[in-house]
Design an enzyme around this catalytic site. Structure first.
Site, PDB file in Angstrom:
ATOM      1  CB  CYS A  59      -1.094  -0.148   1.176  1.00  0.00           C
ATOM      2  SG  CYS A  59      -2.019   1.443   1.209  1.00  0.00           S
TER       3      CYS A  59
ATOM      4  CE  LYS B  50      -2.253  -7.207  -3.111  1.00  0.00           C
ATOM      5  NZ  LYS B  50      -2.183  -5.917  -3.499  1.00  0.00           N
TER       6      LYS B  50
ATOM      7  CG  HIS C  48       0.066  -4.396  -7.328  1.00  0.00           C
ATOM      8  ND1 HIS C  48      -0.695  -3.568  -6.616  1.00  0.00           N
ATOM      9  CD2 HIS C  48      -0.081  -3.858  -8.655  1.00  0.00           C
ATOM     10  CE1 HIS C  48      -1.509  -2.612  -7.537  1.00  0.00           C
ATOM     11  NE2 HIS C  48      -0.929  -3.024  -8.709  1.00  0.00           N
TER      12      HIS C  48
ATOM     13  N   GLY D 183      -2.825  -7.015 -10.554  1.00  0.00           N
ATOM     14  CA  GLY D 183      -2.578  -5.876 -11.063  1.00  0.00           C
ATOM     15  C   GLY D 183      -3.040  -5.794 -12.306  1.00  0.00           C
TER      16      GLY D 183
ATOM     17  N   GLY E 186      -8.666  -7.389  -7.708  1.00  0.00           N
ATOM     18  CA  GLY E 186      -8.831  -6.323  -6.851  1.00  0.00           C
ATOM     19  C   GLY E 186     -10.040  -5.611  -7.461  1.00  0.00           C
TER      20      GLY E 186
END
Length: 323
Positions: free
Chosen positions: A83, A122, A154, A195, A216
């Site tokens: 994030c 992640k 990602h 992604g 996501g």
């Protein structure tokens, strides 16, 4: 997926796919250690298999949070190292942790010491201007030595300064080949790619190179895409629920949640649940009418979950008119 994949969203998704792993929104260690634990960790048993995604950078705190996650029944603990939001950076966790692989390794070790379930990570493929594949290769290698065997990649860089979280999902280019190379370099690890994945065909392509695919935003905006997952990827011969059956299954859940929490001062309203369901009509004639019905503030104020069926009737009407 902060404020998106809450427990109501996950119950909704579980009525679409029986087997796909579901992940919580990121929960900070502070919220679990010092906050309202049931609010952050409670979930419906139909959500299994489900992973608790943690945000934090203190090994001792993560160990406490992970242990509580296992005690509450989660199937996996996932550490977020991807994030890029400024709020998360101020807490010294998320994507900025990629610059401290030794600390991440300590965090993984601390959690693995106190739980029996999988501890996964992640992450992004790089941060800021670091473009070399060697960066993510060395990161994964060091964390793997700490006992982590599953990495959710990602396949974009995280730009820590100058881009919003939304821009960080769109502007840095996708480099799927980095995730593919990780699988070649670490064949014994489980590499899951994430992604920009939108279609079943794209998933199939990625599965030729990696062990799994995480969706996501597409899973949120086009959730019925997941209705194909059980047969296609898990060998389930049972027919998936129709869109109407999904709506019908959600009605008793909504009635129960409103009865338990609607008048408890916790702010639960019909919209708290139905807001996650707007994408169910994605791609259908009448999708706009469906969304409009479920966004009508006057109708939502009634608190009557039969509104779901009323909204679906608009889709049926438009389909009949089109035929």
């Amino acid at each position: 997926m902060m404020d998106w994949t809450d427990r109501h969203c996950r119950v909704f998704h579980r009525h679409i796919t029986r087997h796909t792993w579901l992940y919580t929104e990121m929960v900070t260690t502070g919220a679990i250690i010092h906050g309202d634990v049931p609010r952050h960790l409670d979930f419906n048993q139909i959500e299994h298999p489900i992973a608790l995604q943690l945000g934090g950078s203190e090994p001792a705190d993560l160990a406490i949070a992970a242990k509580r996650g296992q005690e509450w029944g989660y199937d996996e603990i996932n550490l977020n190292c991807g994030c890029p939001s400024e709020r998360v950076q101020k807490g010294a966790f998320g994507a900025c942790l990629m610059s401290e692989p030794a600390l991440v390794a300590d965090c993984v070790k601390a959690m693995r010491d106190v739980v029996d379930i999988d501890v996964t990570v992640k992450h992004r493929i790089g941060i800021d201007d670091v473009q070399e594949y060697a960066f993510v290769r060395d990161f994964v290698g060091q964390i793997a030595e700490a006992g982590c065997s599953t990495f959710i990649v990602h396949a974009r860089n995280a730009i820590l300064k100058g881009l919003s979280p939304k821009e960080n999902r769109e502007i840095p280019p996708l480099k799927y080949e980095y995730a593919y190379q990780l699988k070649r370099d670490f064949p014994d690890l489980e590499i899951i790619i994430n992604g920009g994945v939108k279609t079943l065909e794209e998933i199939d392509l990625h599965l030729q190179h990696c062990d799994g695919v995480m969706l996501g935003r597409e899973a949120y905006h086009n959730p019925y895409l997941m209705s194909a997952f059980d047969a296609r990827y898990y060998g389930d011969t049972n027919a998936p629920n129709s869109r109407l059956a999904v709506l019908q299954a959600m009605i008793p859940y909504i009635e129960d949640q409103l009865a338990r929490f609607g008048d408890s001062g916790k702010g639960l309203r019909l919209n708290s649940i139905t807001r996650h369901m707007l994408g169910l009509s994605f791609g259908l004639v009448g999708a706009r009418a469906f969304r409009q019905m479920l966004s009508d503030t006057k109708k939502l104020a009634s608190g009557n979950p039969q509104l779901l069926l009323e909204a679906w009737s608009r889709v049926v009407e438009h389909a009949n008119e089109a035929s």
